[in-house]
Motif scaffolding. Structure first.
Motif, PDB file in Angstrom:
ATOM      1  N   LEU A  45      34.659  34.610  38.086  1.00 24.30           N
ATOM      2  CA  LEU A  45      34.022  35.161  36.889  1.00 24.30           C
ATOM      3  C   LEU A  45      35.074  35.520  35.839  1.00 24.30           C
ATOM      4  O   LEU A  45      34.935  35.172  34.662  1.00 24.30           O
ATOM      5  CB  LEU A  45      33.177  36.384  37.243  1.00 24.30           C
ATOM      6  N   LEU A  46      36.138  36.180  36.263  1.00 22.99           N
ATOM      7  CA  LEU A  46      37.190  36.554  35.317  1.00 22.99           C
ATOM      8  C   LEU A  46      37.893  35.325  34.743  1.00 22.99           C
ATOM      9  O   LEU A  46      38.218  35.297  33.554  1.00 22.99           O
ATOM     10  CB  LEU A  46      38.185  37.501  35.983  1.00 22.99           C
ATOM     11  N   ALA A  47      38.103  34.307  35.550  1.00 20.68           N
ATOM     12  CA  ALA A  47      38.711  33.067  35.042  1.00 20.68           C
ATOM     13  C   ALA A  47      37.813  32.426  33.990  1.00 20.68           C
ATOM     14  O   ALA A  47      38.282  31.947  32.949  1.00 20.68           O
ATOM     15  CB  ALA A  47      38.986  32.099  36.183  1.00 20.68           C
ATOM     16  N   SER A  48      36.502  32.434  34.242  1.00 24.93           N
ATOM     17  CA  SER A  48      35.552  31.862  33.274  1.00 24.93           C
ATOM     18  C   SER A  48      35.560  32.658  31.975  1.00 24.93           C
ATOM     19  O   SER A  48      35.552  32.083  30.879  1.00 24.93           O
ATOM     20  CB  SER A  48      34.133  31.850  33.861  1.00 24.93           C
ATOM     21  N   LEU A  49      35.585  33.984  32.080  1.00 17.34           N
ATOM     22  CA  LEU A  49      35.597  34.823  30.882  1.00 17.34           C
ATOM     23  C   LEU A  49      36.883  34.624  30.087  1.00 17.34           C
ATOM     24  O   LEU A  49      36.846  34.561  28.853  1.00 17.34           O
ATOM     25  CB  LEU A  49      35.414  36.295  31.257  1.00 17.34           C
ATOM     26  N   ARG A  50      38.005  34.514  30.776  1.00 17.42           N
ATOM     27  CA  ARG A  50      39.277  34.278  30.084  1.00 17.42           C
ATOM     28  C   ARG A  50      39.250  32.940  29.353  1.00 17.42           C
ATOM     29  O   ARG A  50      39.779  32.808  28.251  1.00 17.42           O
ATOM     30  CB  ARG A  50      40.436  34.305  31.081  1.00 17.42           C
ATOM     31  N   HIS A  51      38.637  31.939  29.974  1.00 20.28           N
ATOM     32  CA  HIS A  51      38.568  30.602  29.369  1.00 20.28           C
ATOM     33  C   HIS A  51      37.640  30.583  28.153  1.00 20.28           C
ATOM     34  O   HIS A  51      37.958  29.959  27.131  1.00 20.28           O
ATOM     35  CB  HIS A  51      38.094  29.591  30.417  1.00 20.28           C
ATOM     36  N   LEU A  52      36.506  31.259  28.257  1.00 22.40           N
ATOM     37  CA  LEU A  52      35.487  31.203  27.204  1.00 22.40           C
ATOM     38  C   LEU A  52      35.781  32.127  26.023  1.00 22.40           C
ATOM     39  O   LEU A  52      35.442  31.803  24.883  1.00 22.40           O
ATOM     40  CB  LEU A  52      34.114  31.566  27.781  1.00 22.40           C
ATOM     41  N   ALA A  53      36.371  33.274  26.287  1.00 21.11           N
ATOM     42  CA  ALA A  53      36.521  34.301  25.258  1.00 21.11           C
ATOM     43  C   ALA A  53      37.733  34.046  24.375  1.00 21.11           C
ATOM     44  O   ALA A  53      38.776  33.598  24.837  1.00 21.11           O
ATOM     45  CB  ALA A  53      36.652  35.672  25.910  1.00 21.11           C
ATOM     46  N   GLU A  89      44.149  44.152  34.792  1.00 26.39           N
ATOM     47  CA  GLU A  89      45.381  43.499  35.245  1.00 26.39           C
ATOM     48  C   GLU A  89      45.561  42.126  34.605  1.00 26.39           C
ATOM     49  O   GLU A  89      46.684  41.686  34.352  1.00 26.39           O
ATOM     50  CB  GLU A  89      45.389  43.341  36.767  1.00 26.39           C
ATOM     51  N   LEU A  90      44.448  41.465  34.335  1.00 24.66           N
ATOM     52  CA  LEU A  90      44.489  40.119  33.755  1.00 24.66           C
ATOM     53  C   LEU A  90      44.541  40.139  32.232  1.00 24.66           C
ATOM     54  O   LEU A  90      44.507  39.083  31.597  1.00 24.66           O
ATOM     55  CB  LEU A  90      43.291  39.297  34.231  1.00 24.66           C
ATOM     56  N   GLY A  91      44.606  41.318  31.637  1.00 21.02           N
ATOM     57  CA  GLY A  91      44.784  41.382  30.195  1.00 21.02           C
ATOM     58  C   GLY A  91      43.546  41.671  29.380  1.00 21.02           C
ATOM     59  O   GLY A  91      43.529  41.429  28.174  1.00 21.02           O
ATOM     60  N   PHE A  92      42.508  42.199  30.006  1.00 19.47           N
ATOM     61  CA  PHE A  92      41.331  42.618  29.254  1.00 19.47           C
ATOM     62  C   PHE A  92      41.412  44.110  28.968  1.00 19.47           C
ATOM     63  O   PHE A  92      41.850  44.887  29.808  1.00 19.47           O
ATOM     64  CB  PHE A  92      40.042  42.356  30.048  1.00 19.47           C
ATOM     65  N   GLU A  93      40.992  44.496  27.777  1.00 15.66           N
ATOM     66  CA  GLU A  93      40.761  45.905  27.484  1.00 15.66           C
ATOM     67  C   GLU A  93      39.375  46.227  28.022  1.00 15.66           C
ATOM     68  O   GLU A  93      38.411  45.516  27.733  1.00 15.66           O
ATOM     69  CB  GLU A  93      40.824  46.162  25.985  1.00 15.66           C
ATOM     70  N   VAL A  94      39.263  47.275  28.812  1.00 15.69           N
ATOM     71  CA  VAL A  94      38.015  47.642  29.477  1.00 15.69           C
ATOM     72  C   VAL A  94      37.518  48.952  28.886  1.00 15.69           C
ATOM     73  O   VAL A  94      38.250  49.942  28.874  1.00 15.69           O
ATOM     74  CB  VAL A  94      38.223  47.790  30.999  1.00 15.69           C
ATOM     75  N   THR A  95      36.269  48.960  28.389  1.00 18.02           N
ATOM     76  CA  THR A  95      35.677  50.160  27.820  1.00 18.02           C
ATOM     77  C   THR A  95      34.331  50.403  28.485  1.00 18.02           C
ATOM     78  O   THR A  95      33.469  49.520  28.497  1.00 18.02           O
ATOM     79  CB  THR A  95      35.449  49.997  26.306  1.00 18.02           C
ATOM     80  N   LYS A  96      34.165  51.594  29.051  1.00 14.75           N
ATOM     81  CA  LYS A  96      32.858  51.975  29.584  1.00 14.75           C
ATOM     82  C   LYS A  96      32.050  52.566  28.440  1.00 14.75           C
ATOM     83  O   LYS A  96      32.516  53.467  27.747  1.00 14.75           O
ATOM     84  CB  LYS A  96      32.999  52.984  30.715  1.00 14.75           C
ATOM     85  N   ILE A  97      30.846  52.047  28.240  1.00 12.04           N
ATOM     86  CA  ILE A  97      29.965  52.554  27.191  1.00 12.04           C
ATOM     87  C   ILE A  97      29.345  53.861  27.699  1.00 12.04           C
ATOM     88  O   ILE A  97      28.997  53.979  28.872  1.00 12.04           O
ATOM     89  CB  ILE A  97      28.877  51.515  26.838  1.00 12.04           C
ATOM     90  N   ALA A  98      29.215  54.834  26.844  1.00 12.28           N
ATOM     91  CA  ALA A  98      28.756  56.175  27.219  1.00 12.28           C
ATOM     92  C   ALA A  98      27.463  56.139  28.018  1.00 12.28           C
ATOM     93  O   ALA A  98      26.520  55.424  27.665  1.00 12.28           O
ATOM     94  CB  ALA A  98      28.581  57.029  25.966  1.00 12.28           C
ATOM     95  N   ASP A  99      27.426  56.943  29.082  1.00 15.32           N
ATOM     96  CA  ASP A  99      26.257  56.999  29.948  1.00 15.32           C
ATOM     97  C   ASP A  99      24.997  57.411  29.206  1.00 15.32           C
ATOM     98  O   ASP A  99      23.910  56.936  29.516  1.00 15.32           O
ATOM     99  CB  ASP A  99      26.491  57.970  31.108  1.00 15.32           C
ATOM    100  N   ASP A 100      25.108  58.305  28.218  1.00 15.02           N
ATOM    101  CA  ASP A 100      23.905  58.767  27.521  1.00 15.02           C
ATOM    102  C   ASP A 100      23.245  57.637  26.744  1.00 15.02           C
ATOM    103  O   ASP A 100      22.026  57.590  26.625  1.00 15.02           O
ATOM    104  CB  ASP A 100      24.190  59.968  26.631  1.00 15.02           C
ATOM    105  N   ILE A 101      24.034  56.702  26.239  1.00 12.70           N
ATOM    106  CA  ILE A 101      23.457  55.548  25.539  1.00 12.70           C
ATOM    107  C   ILE A 101      22.699  54.672  26.525  1.00 12.70           C
ATOM    108  O   ILE A 101      21.564  54.263  26.279  1.00 12.70           O
ATOM    109  CB  ILE A 101      24.554  54.733  24.827  1.00 12.70           C
ATOM    110  N   VAL A 102      23.302  54.406  27.676  1.00  9.30           N
ATOM    111  CA  VAL A 102      22.658  53.580  28.707  1.00  9.30           C
ATOM    112  C   VAL A 102      21.414  54.280  29.241  1.00  9.30           C
ATOM    113  O   VAL A 102      20.366  53.655  29.407  1.00  9.30           O
ATOM    114  CB  VAL A 102      23.648  53.253  29.842  1.00  9.30           C
ATOM    115  N   ASP A 103      21.507  55.583  29.507  1.00 11.14           N
ATOM    116  CA  ASP A 103      20.356  56.332  30.006  1.00 11.14           C
ATOM    117  C   ASP A 103      19.186  56.293  29.023  1.00 11.14           C
ATOM    118  O   ASP A 103      18.032  56.165  29.426  1.00 11.14           O
ATOM    119  CB  ASP A 103      20.735  57.784  30.301  1.00 11.14           C
TER     120      ASP A 103
END
Length: 103
Positions: free
Chosen positions: A23-31, A58-72
């Motif tokens: 999945l990560l390889a596919s995302l790196r290729h497509l993005a 580790e593979l070079g993506f910036e990872v952001t968790k979207i606030a729980d209150d928005i998801v809730d």
């Protein structure tokens, strides 16, 4: 060159660690550098799901968790998924502006 999507949406695809690398390889290729990758999932395997995002960083993506209150708020407004008691998470990935250090 190849067309680069502005957004990629991934749903319910991170619970099985067997597929993380593919999945990560596919995302790196497509993005491209401006592509926003939205990943939403109901918690099934907390350790495995956390490992996916550690590996993404580790593979070079910036990872952001979207606030729980928005998801809730989204979850409670949708009766179709409102009965699901598992926590629902939404993350956003984007290729980091500086590549990861070689390991």
């Amino acid at each position: 060159g190849k067309p680069v999507p502005a957004h990629i949406v991934v749903c319910e695809c991170v619970y099985n660690g067997y597929f993380h690398e593919a999945l990560l390889a596919s995302l790196r290729h497509l993005a491209g550098s401006e592509t926003l990758i939205h990943i939403c999932f109901a918690e099934r395997n907390p350790e495995g799901e956390a490992a996916f995002f550690v590996r993404a960083a580790e593979l070079g993506f910036e990872v952001t968790k979207i606030a729980d209150d928005i998801v809730d708020a989204c979850k409670s407004s949708n009766d179709a998924i409102g009965d699901n008691e598992a926590p629902v998470y939404l993350y956003m990935l984007q290729k980091a502006s500086t590549p990861p250090a070689a390991s």
